[in-house]
Design a protein around this motif. Structure first.
Motif, PDB file in Angstrom:
ATOM      1  N   MET A 181       0.842  -1.208   0.000  1.00 29.53           N
ATOM      2  CA  MET A 181       0.000   0.000   0.000  1.00 29.53           C
ATOM      3  C   MET A 181       0.875   1.255   0.000  1.00 29.53           C
ATOM      4  O   MET A 181       0.726   2.139  -0.816  1.00 29.53           O
ATOM      5  CB  MET A 181      -0.926  -0.042   1.232  1.00 29.53           C
ATOM      6  N   LEU A 182       1.840   1.254   0.984  1.00 24.70           N
ATOM      7  CA  LEU A 182       2.751   2.393   1.095  1.00 24.70           C
ATOM      8  C   LEU A 182       3.554   2.533  -0.202  1.00 24.70           C
ATOM      9  O   LEU A 182       3.695   3.629  -0.753  1.00 24.70           O
ATOM     10  CB  LEU A 182       3.696   2.184   2.282  1.00 24.70           C
ATOM     11  N   ARG A 183       4.005   1.375  -0.729  1.00 23.37           N
ATOM     12  CA  ARG A 183       4.792   1.399  -1.969  1.00 23.37           C
ATOM     13  C   ARG A 183       3.977   2.017  -3.105  1.00 23.37           C
ATOM     14  O   ARG A 183       4.454   2.830  -3.873  1.00 23.37           O
ATOM     15  CB  ARG A 183       5.214  -0.029  -2.322  1.00 23.37           C
ATOM     16  N   GLN A 184       2.671   1.630  -3.139  1.00 16.36           N
ATOM     17  CA  GLN A 184       1.805   2.170  -4.193  1.00 16.36           C
ATOM     18  C   GLN A 184       1.668   3.680  -4.089  1.00 16.36           C
ATOM     19  O   GLN A 184       1.746   4.397  -5.078  1.00 16.36           O
ATOM     20  CB  GLN A 184       0.420   1.547  -4.101  1.00 16.36           C
ATOM     21  N   GLN A 185       1.490   4.162  -2.826  1.00 15.53           N
ATOM     22  CA  GLN A 185       1.318   5.609  -2.645  1.00 15.53           C
ATOM     23  C   GLN A 185       2.579   6.362  -3.061  1.00 15.53           C
ATOM     24  O   GLN A 185       2.528   7.384  -3.732  1.00 15.53           O
ATOM     25  CB  GLN A 185       0.982   5.920  -1.187  1.00 15.53           C
ATOM     26  N   VAL A 186       3.716   5.797  -2.653  1.00 13.09           N
ATOM     27  CA  VAL A 186       4.990   6.454  -2.956  1.00 13.09           C
ATOM     28  C   VAL A 186       5.215   6.503  -4.474  1.00 13.09           C
ATOM     29  O   VAL A 186       5.543   7.540  -5.033  1.00 13.09           O
ATOM     30  CB  VAL A 186       6.164   5.713  -2.268  1.00 13.09           C
ATOM     31  N   THR A 187       4.974   5.351  -5.140  1.00 10.78           N
ATOM     32  CA  THR A 187       5.251   5.315  -6.579  1.00 10.78           C
ATOM     33  C   THR A 187       4.292   6.210  -7.344  1.00 10.78           C
ATOM     34  O   THR A 187       4.663   6.826  -8.326  1.00 10.78           O
ATOM     35  CB  THR A 187       5.192   3.874  -7.120  1.00 10.78           C
ATOM     36  N   LYS A 188       3.032   6.292  -6.871  1.00 16.88           N
ATOM     37  CA  LYS A 188       2.062   7.170  -7.544  1.00 16.88           C
ATOM     38  C   LYS A 188       2.561   8.613  -7.478  1.00 16.88           C
ATOM     39  O   LYS A 188       2.545   9.345  -8.434  1.00 16.88           O
ATOM     40  CB  LYS A 188       0.696   7.040  -6.869  1.00 16.88           C
ATOM     41  N   ARG A 189       3.040   8.995  -6.280  1.00 21.22           N
ATOM     42  CA  ARG A 189       3.558  10.344  -6.110  1.00 21.22           C
ATOM     43  C   ARG A 189       4.774  10.571  -7.023  1.00 21.22           C
ATOM     44  O   ARG A 189       4.941  11.618  -7.616  1.00 21.22           O
ATOM     45  CB  ARG A 189       3.914  10.606  -4.652  1.00 21.22           C
ATOM     46  N   LEU A 190       5.593   9.506  -7.120  1.00 17.83           N
ATOM     47  CA  LEU A 190       6.780   9.611  -7.979  1.00 17.83           C
ATOM     48  C   LEU A 190       6.387   9.912  -9.421  1.00 17.83           C
ATOM     49  O   LEU A 190       6.943  10.791 -10.069  1.00 17.83           O
ATOM     50  CB  LEU A 190       7.552   8.281  -7.967  1.00 17.83           C
ATOM     51  N   ALA A 191       5.391   9.156  -9.929  1.00 14.69           N
ATOM     52  CA  ALA A 191       4.955   9.354 -11.311  1.00 14.69           C
ATOM     53  C   ALA A 191       4.434  10.773 -11.499  1.00 14.69           C
ATOM     54  O   ALA A 191       4.761  11.443 -12.474  1.00 14.69           O
ATOM     55  CB  ALA A 191       3.881   8.339 -11.676  1.00 14.69           C
ATOM     56  N   ALA A 192       3.636  11.232 -10.530  1.00 15.10           N
ATOM     57  CA  ALA A 192       3.074  12.580 -10.645  1.00 15.10           C
ATOM     58  C   ALA A 192       4.185  13.625 -10.640  1.00 15.10           C
ATOM     59  O   ALA A 192       4.187  14.560 -11.439  1.00 15.10           O
ATOM     60  CB  ALA A 192       2.088  12.833  -9.506  1.00 15.10           C
ATOM     61  N   CYS A 193       5.187  13.450  -9.718  1.00 12.56           N
ATOM     62  CA  CYS A 193       6.302  14.405  -9.632  1.00 12.56           C
ATOM     63  C   CYS A 193       7.009  14.521 -10.977  1.00 12.56           C
ATOM     64  O   CYS A 193       7.444  15.573 -11.382  1.00 12.56           O
ATOM     65  CB  CYS A 193       7.348  13.952  -8.634  1.00 12.56           C
ATOM     66  N   ARG A 194       7.126  13.374 -11.658  1.00 16.61           N
ATOM     67  CA  ARG A 194       7.884  13.388 -12.901  1.00 16.61           C
ATOM     68  C   ARG A 194       7.034  13.788 -14.089  1.00 16.61           C
ATOM     69  O   ARG A 194       7.468  13.717 -15.235  1.00 16.61           O
ATOM     70  CB  ARG A 194       8.477  12.005 -13.140  1.00 16.61           C
ATOM     71  N   GLY A 195       5.792  14.142 -13.843  1.00 15.83           N
ATOM     72  CA  GLY A 195       4.913  14.594 -14.921  1.00 15.83           C
ATOM     73  C   GLY A 195       4.480  13.461 -15.836  1.00 15.83           C
ATOM     74  O   GLY A 195       4.117  13.694 -16.980  1.00 15.83           O
TER      75      GLY A 195
ATOM     76  N   ASP B 189       3.495  -0.549 -13.048  1.00 12.89           N
ATOM     77  CA  ASP B 189       3.071  -0.731 -11.642  1.00 12.89           C
ATOM     78  C   ASP B 189       4.086  -0.048 -10.727  1.00 12.89           C
ATOM     79  O   ASP B 189       3.738   0.643  -9.774  1.00 12.89           O
ATOM     80  CB  ASP B 189       3.015  -2.222 -11.273  1.00 12.89           C
ATOM     81  N   GLY B 190       5.348  -0.239 -11.032  1.00 17.63           N
ATOM     82  CA  GLY B 190       6.422   0.342 -10.207  1.00 17.63           C
ATOM     83  C   GLY B 190       6.418   1.857 -10.237  1.00 17.63           C
ATOM     84  O   GLY B 190       6.884   2.503  -9.304  1.00 17.63           O
ATOM     85  N   LEU B 191       5.909   2.422 -11.312  1.00 14.48           N
ATOM     86  CA  LEU B 191       5.828   3.885 -11.420  1.00 14.48           C
ATOM     87  C   LEU B 191       4.499   4.408 -10.884  1.00 14.48           C
ATOM     88  O   LEU B 191       4.225   5.606 -10.929  1.00 14.48           O
ATOM     89  CB  LEU B 191       5.961   4.303 -12.899  1.00 14.48           C
ATOM     90  N   GLY B 192       3.648   3.482 -10.431  1.00 21.99           N
ATOM     91  CA  GLY B 192       2.334   3.893  -9.930  1.00 21.99           C
ATOM     92  C   GLY B 192       1.387   4.281 -11.047  1.00 21.99           C
ATOM     93  O   GLY B 192       0.439   5.042 -10.843  1.00 21.99           O
ATOM     94  N   ILE B 193       1.627   3.754 -12.246  1.00 23.16           N
ATOM     95  CA  ILE B 193       0.762   4.087 -13.391  1.00 23.16           C
ATOM     96  C   ILE B 193      -0.184   2.912 -13.637  1.00 23.16           C
ATOM     97  O   ILE B 193       0.252   1.772 -13.811  1.00 23.16           O
ATOM     98  CB  ILE B 193       1.627   4.369 -14.648  1.00 23.16           C
TER      99      ILE B 193
ATOM    100  N   ASP C 221       6.397  -7.279 -18.747  1.00 28.31           N
ATOM    101  CA  ASP C 221       7.503  -6.381 -18.391  1.00 28.31           C
ATOM    102  C   ASP C 221       7.017  -4.929 -18.333  1.00 28.31           C
ATOM    103  O   ASP C 221       7.411  -4.157 -17.459  1.00 28.31           O
ATOM    104  CB  ASP C 221       8.657  -6.520 -19.401  1.00 28.31           C
ATOM    105  N   VAL C 222       6.134  -4.595 -19.280  1.00 28.79           N
ATOM    106  CA  VAL C 222       5.603  -3.222 -19.307  1.00 28.79           C
ATOM    107  C   VAL C 222       4.737  -2.981 -18.077  1.00 28.79           C
ATOM    108  O   VAL C 222       4.875  -1.963 -17.384  1.00 28.79           O
ATOM    109  CB  VAL C 222       4.763  -2.980 -20.591  1.00 28.79           C
ATOM    110  N   VAL C 223       3.860  -3.943 -17.776  1.00 26.50           N
ATOM    111  CA  VAL C 223       2.952  -3.754 -16.634  1.00 26.50           C
ATOM    112  C   VAL C 223       3.755  -3.679 -15.329  1.00 26.50           C
ATOM    113  O   VAL C 223       3.466  -2.859 -14.458  1.00 26.50           O
ATOM    114  CB  VAL C 223       1.895  -4.891 -16.589  1.00 26.50           C
ATOM    115  N   TYR C 224       4.797  -4.507 -15.217  1.00 28.45           N
ATOM    116  CA  TYR C 224       5.635  -4.469 -14.009  1.00 28.45           C
ATOM    117  C   TYR C 224       6.277  -3.087 -13.863  1.00 28.45           C
ATOM    118  O   TYR C 224       6.260  -2.491 -12.782  1.00 28.45           O
ATOM    119  CB  TYR C 224       6.716  -5.552 -14.094  1.00 28.45           C
ATOM    120  N   MET C 225       6.819  -2.562 -14.958  1.00 30.02           N
ATOM    121  CA  MET C 225       7.459  -1.242 -14.891  1.00 30.02           C
ATOM    122  C   MET C 225       6.426  -0.157 -14.536  1.00 30.02           C
ATOM    123  O   MET C 225       6.676   0.701 -13.690  1.00 30.02           O
ATOM    124  CB  MET C 225       8.136  -0.899 -16.224  1.00 30.02           C
TER     125      MET C 225
END
Ligand SMILES: CC(C)(COP(=O)([O-])OP(=O)([O-])OC[C@H]1O[C@@H](n2cnc3c(N)ncnc32)[C@H](O)[C@@H]1OP(=O)([O-])[O-])[C@@H](O)C(=O)NCCC(=O)NCCSC(=O)C[C@@](C)(O)CC(=O)[O-]
Length: 316
Positions: free
Chosen positions: A1-15, A273-277, A267-271
């Motif tokens: 859950m925490l990982r998801q929140q962090v990665t979502k924020r990461l994706a947003a930060c990077r536009g 997911d990791g970016l919170g996309i 591979d795409v979905v894993y990447m």
């Protein structure tokens, strides 16, 4: 859950986008070049399993000359036998009006026309020039209009051609723009032989996006040189939100000798997911589909993620 929140924020930060659409091309691009016979039943199973895994756009077959691409000769039966979900678009490749009419007979939801930025590739693939191919699509656009059938476009060889080598990004832009003007709602830019790098794909996108909105562009990246994921990241950074991919990295093009399949969907979905996309696809279910089809075809799973999960590497 925490990982998801962090990665979502990461994706947003990077536009980057918070959601992307995956066009699953495994049943078509993935199987069109298989050496051995692939039964209709197996193709139907594959489409049904991809549907169950959450894929919402599946290119399920091609209505092309059976002499040119024998593996797609039973696409009509595939469309007739799949269990459809209303949430899924089942699309087919149609090079001309004949293909479009067959696609409509079996209620394909969408069709795709295909040409290239390379004259030499087009001649080999669909036996006509780029200009002639686009003229052949005119009746498809006309026939699609009354029923509101959406037409997608492909431009192959955006980063290099197996026959002519270098391809001018300006040609990619010109053909893309023409397809959009004619009536495609989206054009998928194909690195057919997977030679593109983050540098060359960025150069193509820079050129195309001078006159075309990123929302009208998809990327279709073969993974021959292992650059596809990096190139998808470049696409995301340029505002692209649709990516084609093939479960288990199945495939190759009959007219691009030596090219490997599309980037593996797992591979795409894993990447992503990791970016919170979000993609709407269940990675766990998709991995099962990739292992299933690889076993059935007796080939090594082309997805690194699929192989890692199967060998019990840590997977959150
Ligand atoms: C385009 C043609 C038809 C031109 O082929 P042609 O020989 O110029 O056309 P033709 O109109 O003279 O027809 C030749 C024969 O094909 C039949 N035919 C004609 N059209 C159809 C049709 N729609 N469905 C079924 N049959 C068809 C037609 O009836 C005739 O049969 P015959 O009289 O010899 O028995 C042919 O070259 C062809 O079908 N090529 C297939 C190419 C193909 O599927 N390539 C792989 C997909 S593209 C790809 O993979 C790239 C992509 C999209 O993934 C993106 C990327 O990676 O870059």
């Amino acid at each position: 859950m925490l990982r998801q929140q962090v990665t979502k924020r990461l994706a947003a930060c990077r536009g980057l986008a918070s959601e992307v659409r995956i066009v699953e091309v495994g049943p078509r691009d993935g199987l069109q070049n298989e050496k051995n016979h692939v039964s209709t039943g197996l193709k139907v199973d594959l489409v049904n399993k991809l549907t169950a895994a959450g894929c919402d756009y599946i290119e399920a077959g091609a209505f092309v000359s059976p002499k040119a691409v024998p593996r797609m000769a039973d696409s009509k039966h595939v469309f007739q036998q799949i269990e459809r979900s209303n949430a899924v678009t089942y699309a087919a490749l149609t090079p001309n009006l004949k293909g479009f009419e067959t696609a409509m007979e079996v209620q394909a939801d969408e069709v795709a026309v295909f040409t290239a930025a390379s004259e030499a590739f087009n001649k080999a693939n669909i036996r006509c020039s780029i200009e002639e191919s686009i003229a052949r699509f005119d009746p498809v656009f006309e026939a699609a209009k009354p029923g509101g059938v959406k037409v997608r476009g492909y431009v192959s060889c955006i980063a290099g051609c197996p026959y002519q080598g270098w391809v001018d990004p300006a040609k990619v832009r010109e053909v893309t723009q023409l397809l959009l003007e004619k009536g495609c709602y989206e054009v998928s830019l194909g690195d057919t032989i997977g030679v593109g790098t983050p540098g060359s794909i960025a150069a193509v996108l820079k050129e195309v996006l001078e006159t075309v909105q990123p929302g009208s562009i998809a990327l279709h990246l073969h993974d021959t040189y292992g650059q596809a994921l990096a190139n998808i990241l470049v696409g995301l950074q340029h505002g692209i939100r649709t990516f084609d991919a093939s479960v288990a990295g199945l495939g190759g093009c009959p007219y691009a000798p030596g090219a490997s399949g599309n980037v593996a969907t797992e591979d795409v979905v894993y990447m992503l997911d990791g970016l919170g996309i979000k993609t709407g696809i269940s990675l766990d279910e998709l991995v099962k589909v990739g292992n299933f089809i690889s076993t059935e075809l007796g080939r090594m799973n082309g997805s690194k993620v699929g192989r890692a999960v199967a060998s019990s590497c840590i997977h959150e």
